[in-house]
Design a protein around this motif. Structure first.
Motif, PDB file in Angstrom:
ATOM      1  N   SER A 106       0.771  -1.209   0.004  1.00 46.07           N
ATOM      2  CA  SER A 106      -0.060   0.016  -0.114  1.00 46.07           C
ATOM      3  C   SER A 106       0.715   1.262   0.087  1.00 46.07           C
ATOM      4  O   SER A 106       1.889   1.213   0.266  1.00 46.07           O
ATOM      5  CB  SER A 106      -0.805  -0.112   1.213  1.00 46.07           C
ATOM      6  N   ALA A 107       0.161   2.493  -0.213  1.00 39.42           N
ATOM      7  CA  ALA A 107       1.112   3.635  -0.383  1.00 39.42           C
ATOM      8  C   ALA A 107       1.465   4.013   1.175  1.00 39.42           C
ATOM      9  O   ALA A 107       2.774   4.361   1.087  1.00 39.42           O
ATOM     10  CB  ALA A 107       0.055   4.843  -0.531  1.00 39.42           C
ATOM     11  N   GLU A 108       0.747   3.464   2.224  1.00 36.22           N
ATOM     12  CA  GLU A 108       1.315   3.630   3.416  1.00 36.22           C
ATOM     13  C   GLU A 108       2.393   2.647   3.846  1.00 36.22           C
ATOM     14  O   GLU A 108       3.544   3.193   4.452  1.00 36.22           O
ATOM     15  CB  GLU A 108       0.277   3.251   4.688  1.00 36.22           C
ATOM     16  N   ASP A 109       2.493   1.511   3.275  1.00 36.67           N
ATOM     17  CA  ASP A 109       3.607   0.727   3.484  1.00 36.67           C
ATOM     18  C   ASP A 109       5.055   1.287   2.675  1.00 36.67           C
ATOM     19  O   ASP A 109       6.126   1.197   3.317  1.00 36.67           O
ATOM     20  CB  ASP A 109       3.449  -0.738   2.810  1.00 36.67           C
ATOM     21  N   ASP A 110       4.741   1.848   1.548  1.00 34.00           N
ATOM     22  CA  ASP A 110       5.833   2.304   0.955  1.00 34.00           C
ATOM     23  C   ASP A 110       6.504   3.441   1.511  1.00 34.00           C
ATOM     24  O   ASP A 110       7.629   3.849   1.648  1.00 34.00           O
ATOM     25  CB  ASP A 110       5.452   2.837  -0.485  1.00 34.00           C
ATOM     26  N   ALA A 111       5.650   4.429   1.996  1.00 30.79           N
ATOM     27  CA  ALA A 111       5.860   5.575   2.676  1.00 30.79           C
ATOM     28  C   ALA A 111       6.627   5.292   4.011  1.00 30.79           C
ATOM     29  O   ALA A 111       7.510   6.455   4.661  1.00 30.79           O
ATOM     30  CB  ALA A 111       4.670   6.670   2.936  1.00 30.79           C
ATOM     31  N   TRP A 112       6.396   4.219   4.661  1.00 32.90           N
ATOM     32  CA  TRP A 112       7.172   3.906   5.960  1.00 32.90           C
ATOM     33  C   TRP A 112       8.707   3.943   5.847  1.00 32.90           C
ATOM     34  O   TRP A 112       9.166   4.364   6.737  1.00 32.90           O
ATOM     35  CB  TRP A 112       6.540   2.653   6.254  1.00 32.90           C
ATOM     36  N   HIS A 113       9.123   3.543   4.493  1.00 35.15           N
ATOM     37  CA  HIS A 113      10.530   3.363   4.325  1.00 35.15           C
ATOM     38  C   HIS A 113      11.077   4.857   3.712  1.00 35.15           C
ATOM     39  O   HIS A 113      10.551   5.803   2.921  1.00 35.15           O
ATOM     40  CB  HIS A 113      10.767   2.538   3.204  1.00 35.15           C
TER      41      HIS A 113
END
Length: 347
Positions: free
Chosen positions: A293-300
């Motif tokens: 998800s976009a949230e998963d990607d933004a976590w990095h």
């Protein structure tokens, strides 16, 4: 030194001038002597007198093309192991793949028939370029099976040496499958211990066995550059941190943490023969059906995306090349998009 001569009346000043004259005379004698010395002798005996910057020692010179790599844990087409195999082959390396699981069809399509790999296909399915790929279905915790697979594969390849070992095998699921015993849970203690040992056997014991077996074929002797072989242990950021899981992650964390200790111990034992390093991947998406998800990607941090097998494969390629990483051994390289360095507080 002056014209006309000047009479120096001060005793202290006369002493200083005398010392300067003596130093000038000695310097002149040294320069004349230096010009007369043979250059090799001069360089070896008087190099400490030079103020020029020292030249770094020559790096290990080797071409990856035509050399042999052993990669464990490579049966899954979307996994880290097969991603490593693919990149190494693209750079001309011959790869011996070892996994207790039978290869998926995408992996099988790249393999080559050999005595060691009974589940392989014919050479007609091989791509026209790149290194060869032999697969053997064997448990890395079985020393006889590993020794047979490596020996037979080298014979099929017609190669006398192994230049790279990548210890990637082991269970990919981090949590124990058996609940803890009462009163914390409803599990059986003996079963939980066996569950724990499965992680140790696959990750830690397997990495030790595979390296010990392959070291029999590391290049040594007068014709081999020092440290021309490379061993890379694939650990995990879970070696340093844990999360709350249903049944705990003691097996996975202990096995991956043990690989960090194994790495610096092997770096010492194999000094001058092989460089030994470990890579600690973070979240690497090896699930072909999962879309972050976009949230998963933004976590990095960095590129703000979940990691891919290619990220780990590129690091392996760098550590495999002694001309680029010849001074790196006993080191730990974290590849997690910066996640393990994030300071996070409860919301």
């Amino acid at each position: 030194f002056t014209s006309p001569p000047v009479k120096i009346r001060s005793p202290a000043l006369r002493l200083i001038v005398l010392h300067l004259c003596a130093a000038a005379h000695l310097t002149d004698c040294f320069l004349q002597h230096r010009a007369a010395l043979p250059q090799p002798r001069l360089a070896s005996r008087l190099s400490w007198l030079s103020f020029a910057p020292r030249r770094a020692p020559a790096s290990v010179k080797m071409s990856l093309a035509g050399s042999v790599a052993v990669v464990t844990g490579c049966s899954r087409a979307k996994g880290i192991g097969f991603g490593i195999c693919s990149l190494l082959r693209a750079h001309g390396m011959h790869v011996i793949g070892i996994d207790v699981q039978q290869p998926e069809k995408e992996v099988l399509a790249c393999t080559e028939q050999s005595d060691a790999g009974k589940s392989s296909v014919s050479t007609e399915q091989l791509p026209q370029s790149g290194g060869r790929f032999l697969f053997s279905a064997a448990s890395v915790s079985n020393v006889d099976a590993v020794n047979t697979a490596v020996r037979d594969s080298l014979a099929s390849l017609g190669q006398p040496h192994i230049h790279l070992v990548v210890n990637n095998a082991g269970l990919a699921v981090p949590d124990l499958q058996t609940p803890p015993p009462p009163p914390r849970g409803s599990g059986d203690l003996a079963s939980r211990v066996r569950d724990f040992e499965t992680f140790i056997d696959g990750h830690l014991k397997g990495a030790f066995i595979v390296t010990e077996v392959c070291s029999q074929w590391f290049p040594t002797g007068d014709g081999a550059p020092r440290g021309s072989a490379s061993v890379i242990n694939i650990a995990s950021t879970r070696a340093r941190q844990s999360e709350e899981l249903a049944h705990g992650s003691e097996g996975y964390a202990a096995a991956k943490g043990g690989m960090l200790g194994l790495t610096h111990a092997q770096a010492s034992s194999l000094r001058g023969i092989a460089r030994v390093n470990t890579i600690l991947p973070g979240w690497i998406n090896t699930d072909s059906e999962y879309v972050p998800s976009a949230e998963d990607d933004a976590w990095h941090w960095g590129q703000q995306r979940v990691g891919a097998p290619q990220d780990i494969a590129e690091a392996v390629l760098f550590l495999a090349d002694g001309s680029k990483s010849g001074f790196i051994t006993g080191s730990e390289i974290t590849i997690d998009g910066g996640v393990s360095r994030k300071m996070v507080y409860p919301e």
